[in-house]
Write an enzyme that holds these catalytic residues in place. Structure first.
Site, mmCIF file in Angstrom:
data_model
loop_
_atom_site.group_PDB
_atom_site.id
_atom_site.type_symbol
_atom_site.label_atom_id
_atom_site.label_comp_id
_atom_site.label_asym_id
_atom_site.label_seq_id
_atom_site.Cartn_x
_atom_site.Cartn_y
_atom_site.Cartn_z
ATOM 1 N N ARG A 1 104.071 20.437 65.658
ATOM 2 C CA ARG A 1 104.688 21.424 66.565
ATOM 3 C C ARG A 1 105.558 20.711 67.592
ATOM 4 N NH1 ARG A 1 100.946 25.855 69.298
ATOM 5 N NH2 ARG A 1 99.687 24.117 70.022
ATOM 6 N N ARG B 1 89.851 21.342 71.690
ATOM 7 C CA ARG B 1 90.358 22.701 71.895
ATOM 8 C C ARG B 1 89.863 23.634 70.797
ATOM 9 N NH1 ARG B 1 96.094 20.895 71.787
ATOM 10 N NH2 ARG B 1 96.791 23.052 71.805
HETATM 11 P P1 AMP Z 1 97.721 27.122 75.092
HETATM 12 O O1 AMP Z 1 99.177 26.886 75.278
HETATM 13 O O2 AMP Z 1 97.383 28.595 75.029
HETATM 14 O O3 AMP Z 1 97.135 26.348 73.954
HETATM 15 O O4 AMP Z 1 97.002 26.585 76.428
HETATM 16 C C1 AMP Z 1 97.065 25.224 76.781
HETATM 17 C C2 AMP Z 1 95.908 24.883 77.698
HETATM 18 O O5 AMP Z 1 95.981 25.665 78.901
HETATM 19 C C3 AMP Z 1 94.527 25.184 77.114
HETATM 20 O O6 AMP Z 1 94.048 24.150 76.279
HETATM 21 C C4 AMP Z 1 93.707 25.340 78.390
HETATM 22 O O7 AMP Z 1 93.414 24.083 78.951
HETATM 23 C C5 AMP Z 1 94.676 26.036 79.331
HETATM 24 N N1 AMP Z 1 94.547 27.502 79.246
HETATM 25 C C6 AMP Z 1 95.431 28.376 78.718
HETATM 26 N N2 AMP Z 1 94.980 29.637 78.786
HETATM 27 C C7 AMP Z 1 93.773 29.571 79.396
HETATM 28 C C8 AMP Z 1 92.787 30.536 79.751
HETATM 29 N N3 AMP Z 1 92.947 31.843 79.460
HETATM 30 N N4 AMP Z 1 91.655 30.094 80.363
HETATM 31 C C9 AMP Z 1 91.472 28.797 80.644
HETATM 32 N N5 AMP Z 1 92.345 27.832 80.315
HETATM 33 C C10 AMP Z 1 93.493 28.202 79.701
#
Ligand code: AMP
Length: 222
Positions: free
Chosen positions: A127, A174
């Site tokens: 990605r 993750r």
């Molecule tokens: P993403 O782009 O959705 O994969 O988010 C990247 C990172 O942001 C995640 O691995 C979390 O560390 C943090 N993050 C995003 N959304 C949330 C959420 N709803 N609650 C807690 N951490 C979040």
């Protein structure tokens, strides 16, 4: 209208949410994108959130929830939102129901994207995202490469690899968090009768783009 896009990392949540948002009046509210923008700008929120994100951990709810509420209550969200990356736990889902109820709203649809795990890891490693925070376009070096290597087709900015996408350990962590904390939301929303599961996989030749346009058609017919 409030739509949630659920799914593990790399299933195409951002792509699906982005296409739906571009073709409707719904605001794409991606918590991950908002955190990354704040990290890039080194805001106090970004500095705090990065302590968790860099290691693949979830940002605590006392930081995440107020941030989401401020966007939900903003003028940009007046026609509805498409949530991408929130909620990520039962506690966040219950909190969201409470917040929406107070505003006379509810979650209308939850799209659950599923992709085989081996495909997911490959997708995350390949990605690339646009470094321009106003653009945020997502590419995949194998399935959806940019026309010019390393350059965003939409805005011409450089493409970068997300820091948390470059380490296999952070990716695994993750995915574990997804399995333990986010996957139970599938059942939560199934019981409410608002869940729509969509498989996104090259094996069945179904990509996020097609899923997004099917959903847009259904929204427009409602
Ligand atoms: P993403 O782009 O959705 O994969 O988010 C990247 C990172 O942001 C995640 O691995 C979390 O560390 C943090 N993050 C995003 N959304 C949330 C959420 N709803 N609650 C807690 N951490 C979040």
């Amino acid at each position: 209208m409030v739509i949630i896009i659920l799914g593990a990392q790399g299933t195409g949540k951002g792509t699906v949410a982005g296409i739906i948002s571009e073709n409707t009046k719904l605001l794409q509210l991606s918590t991950g994108d908002i955190f990354r923008k704040n990290i890039k700008e080194q805001t106090p929120l970004g500095i705090e959130a990065n302590k968790y994100i860099a290691n693949g951990n979830l940002v605590p709810d006392d930081i995440t929830v107020p941030m989401v509420v401020s966007y939900l209550d903003s003028e940009m969200a007046k026609n509805g939102v498409i949530l991408d990356g929130f909620p990520r736990s039962l506690a966040q889902a219950e909190k969201l129901d409470e917040i929406l109820e107070k505003r006379g709203k509810k979650v209308d649809l939850v799209v659950n994207l599923t992709t085989p795990r081996d495909e997911i890891i490959d997708r995350i490693l390949t990605r690339r995202v646009c470094s321009n925070q106003q653009c945020r376009a997502t590419y995949n070096l194998k399935m959806h490469p940019p026309i010019k290597e390393g350059i965003c087709d939409k805005c011409g900015a450089n493409l970068i690899q997300r820091e948390d996408d470059s380490s296999k350990e952070a990716i695994q962590k993750r995915l574990e968090i997804y399995d333990n904390q986010t996957a139970p939301l599938v059942e939560y929303y199934r019981k409410k009768g608002i869940l729509r599961t969509e498989e996104v996989s090259v094996r069945i030749n179904r990509l996020g783009k097609q899923v997004a346009f099917d959903i847009i058609k259904d929204i427009e017919n409602k």
